[in-house]
Design a protein around this motif. Structure first.
Motif, PDB file in Angstrom:
ATOM      1  N   ASN A  81       0.843  -1.199   0.000  1.00 34.73           N
ATOM      2  CA  ASN A  81       0.000   0.000   0.000  1.00 34.73           C
ATOM      3  C   ASN A  81       0.876   1.245   0.000  1.00 34.73           C
ATOM      4  O   ASN A  81       1.781   1.380   0.830  1.00 34.73           O
ATOM      5  N   ALA A  82       0.586   2.162  -0.918  1.00 39.27           N
ATOM      6  CA  ALA A  82       1.369   3.391  -1.016  1.00 39.27           C
ATOM      7  C   ALA A  82       0.423   4.566  -1.234  1.00 39.27           C
ATOM      8  O   ALA A  82      -0.720   4.401  -1.675  1.00 39.27           O
ATOM      9  N   LEU A  83       0.904   5.752  -0.908  1.00 43.43           N
ATOM     10  CA  LEU A  83       0.136   6.978  -1.100  1.00 43.43           C
ATOM     11  C   LEU A  83       0.980   7.986  -1.861  1.00 43.43           C
ATOM     12  O   LEU A  83       2.162   8.192  -1.540  1.00 43.43           O
ATOM     13  N   LEU A  84       0.377   8.600  -2.855  1.00 44.85           N
ATOM     14  CA  LEU A  84       1.011   9.675  -3.608  1.00 44.85           C
ATOM     15  C   LEU A  84       0.273  10.971  -3.337  1.00 44.85           C
ATOM     16  O   LEU A  84      -0.963  10.989  -3.284  1.00 44.85           O
ATOM     17  N   VAL A  85       1.010  12.054  -3.181  1.00 46.26           N
ATOM     18  CA  VAL A  85       0.412  13.381  -3.025  1.00 46.26           C
ATOM     19  C   VAL A  85       1.120  14.335  -3.979  1.00 46.26           C
ATOM     20  O   VAL A  85       2.245  14.090  -4.412  1.00 46.26           O
ATOM     21  N   ARG A  86       0.447  15.417  -4.316  1.00 48.23           N
ATOM     22  CA  ARG A  86       1.077  16.399  -5.189  1.00 48.23           C
ATOM     23  C   ARG A  86       2.336  16.961  -4.536  1.00 48.23           C
ATOM     24  O   ARG A  86       2.415  17.100  -3.314  1.00 48.23           O
ATOM     25  N   LYS A  87       3.293  17.305  -5.358  1.00 47.53           N
ATOM     26  CA  LYS A  87       4.549  17.836  -4.839  1.00 47.53           C
ATOM     27  C   LYS A  87       4.337  19.149  -4.096  1.00 47.53           C
ATOM     28  O   LYS A  87       5.141  19.526  -3.236  1.00 47.53           O
ATOM     29  N   THR A  88       3.255  19.852  -4.412  1.00 44.31           N
ATOM     30  CA  THR A  88       2.969  21.122  -3.738  1.00 44.31           C
ATOM     31  C   THR A  88       2.247  20.937  -2.413  1.00 44.31           C
ATOM     32  O   THR A  88       2.085  21.895  -1.657  1.00 44.31           O
ATOM     33  N   ALA A  89       1.795  19.716  -2.101  1.00 41.73           N
ATOM     34  CA  ALA A  89       1.071  19.460  -0.857  1.00 41.73           C
ATOM     35  C   ALA A  89       2.038  19.360   0.323  1.00 41.73           C
ATOM     36  O   ALA A  89       3.228  19.069   0.154  1.00 41.73           O
ATOM     37  N   THR A  90       1.505  19.569   1.511  1.00 40.31           N
ATOM     38  CA  THR A  90       2.300  19.477   2.738  1.00 40.31           C
ATOM     39  C   THR A  90       1.869  18.242   3.516  1.00 40.31           C
ATOM     40  O   THR A  90       0.690  18.107   3.878  1.00 40.31           O
ATOM     41  N   ILE A  91       2.815  17.340   3.772  1.00 40.51           N
ATOM     42  CA  ILE A  91       2.530  16.143   4.563  1.00 40.51           C
ATOM     43  C   ILE A  91       2.673  16.496   6.038  1.00 40.51           C
ATOM     44  O   ILE A  91       3.743  16.901   6.496  1.00 40.51           O
ATOM     45  N   LEU A  92       1.581  16.346   6.788  1.00 41.02           N
ATOM     46  CA  LEU A  92       1.562  16.706   8.205  1.00 41.02           C
ATOM     47  C   LEU A  92       1.923  15.524   9.098  1.00 41.02           C
ATOM     48  O   LEU A  92       2.541  15.702  10.147  1.00 41.02           O
ATOM     49  N   ASP A  93       1.505  14.324   8.686  1.00 40.63           N
ATOM     50  CA  ASP A  93       1.762  13.127   9.484  1.00 40.63           C
ATOM     51  C   ASP A  93       1.492  11.916   8.605  1.00 40.63           C
ATOM     52  O   ASP A  93       0.691  11.982   7.667  1.00 40.63           O
ATOM     53  N   CYS A  94       2.154  10.797   8.886  1.00 45.66           N
ATOM     54  CA  CYS A  94       1.862   9.556   8.165  1.00 45.66           C
ATOM     55  C   CYS A  94       2.131   8.375   9.083  1.00 45.66           C
ATOM     56  O   CYS A  94       2.968   8.457   9.985  1.00 45.66           O
ATOM     57  N   GLN A  95       1.394   7.292   8.860  1.00 45.48           N
ATOM     58  CA  GLN A  95       1.490   6.110   9.717  1.00 45.48           C
ATOM     59  C   GLN A  95       1.253   4.850   8.906  1.00 45.48           C
ATOM     60  O   GLN A  95       0.514   4.855   7.920  1.00 45.48           O
TER      61      GLN A  95
END
Length: 232
Positions: A81-95
């Motif tokens: 399982n993987a998650l992709l986000v736009r390069k302009t987005a800000t990742i706040l937390d991941c688990q």
């Protein structure tokens, strides 16, 4: 909040023509152009469990970056399982979420700010067994409830649920609305709604569907699904 999300079981980039072609997967993702993407079967199954979509491919040929969930040096995801986000987005937390299973299964979670608004996205690939799917759904719902109150939540992935409303679907439906995307499996002749997008009651789905371009019909045995979401 306006957000487009997508879920895609990419089958390790092996298409219906039995050829492994990661570039073809990226072509399909560019066609959908979602802000956040949940991928299933994103890593190879054996050996070092290397990512199918390498960092170089993502950097040079896409608008997304991978959320740092891999437990191995060359992996992209957690149990595929993987998650992709736009390069302009800000990742706040991941688990990473550990799920009960006979064979290794997991889910992944990211809190991400897109356009200044925060949303929590949980990606999953549930078991082939109905009993274990319900146990896994319970674990994911418990995780979501434990972390509430928090950002509005989107959950999506390959649920492997063939029934229309029973099993794990009834469990998720207690707290989440389903996007009516349509059948996504098998890509050549989709008849089953194995892939699902669900939103918490703080969100509303304004449009959704199954992406059925010529490239998508060949790139994997699943078609990708998508939804456009706003605050309720």
């Amino acid at each position: 909040m306006r957000l487009k999300v997508a879920s895609y079981n990419i089958r390790k980039a092996i298409g219906t023509d039995r050829r492994r072609n990661p570039e073809r997967i990226l072509q399909v993702l560019r066609e959908i152009d979602a802000d956040v993407v949940a991928l299933q079967e994103a890593d190879r199954r054996f050996g070092q469990r290397a990512a199918v979509l390498t960092p170089h491919l993502l950097e040079e040929h896409s608008d997304w970056r991978s959320v740092g969930l891999g437990m191995r040096a060359t992996s992209m995801g957690w149990h595929g399982n993987a998650l992709l986000v736009r390069k302009t987005a800000t990742i706040l937390d991941c688990q990473q979420l550990h799920l009960p299973a006979l064979e290794p299964r997991g889910a992944v979670s990211v809190d991400v700010a897109v356009g200044g608004e925060a949303v929590r996205v949980i990606g999953m690939h549930l078991d082939l067994s109905g009993l274990w799917r319900r146990r896994q759904a319970a674990a994911i719902l418990q995780h979501a409830a434990h972390r509430a109150p928090g950002p509005a939540t989107v959950m999506m992935g390959d649920l492997n649920e063939w029934s229309r409303a029973s099993g794990c679907l009834s469990d998720f439906a207690r707290d989440f609305h389903f996007a009516e995307t349509g059948p996504s499996f098998h890509a050549r002749r989709p008849i089953a709604r194995l892939d699902r997008i669900m939103v918490s009651r703080a969100l509303r789905v304004t449009a959704c569907g199954v992406h059925q371009s010529p490239a998508a019909r060949v790139a994997s045995d699943h078609l990708p699904i998508w939804a456009e979401i706003v605050a309720a």
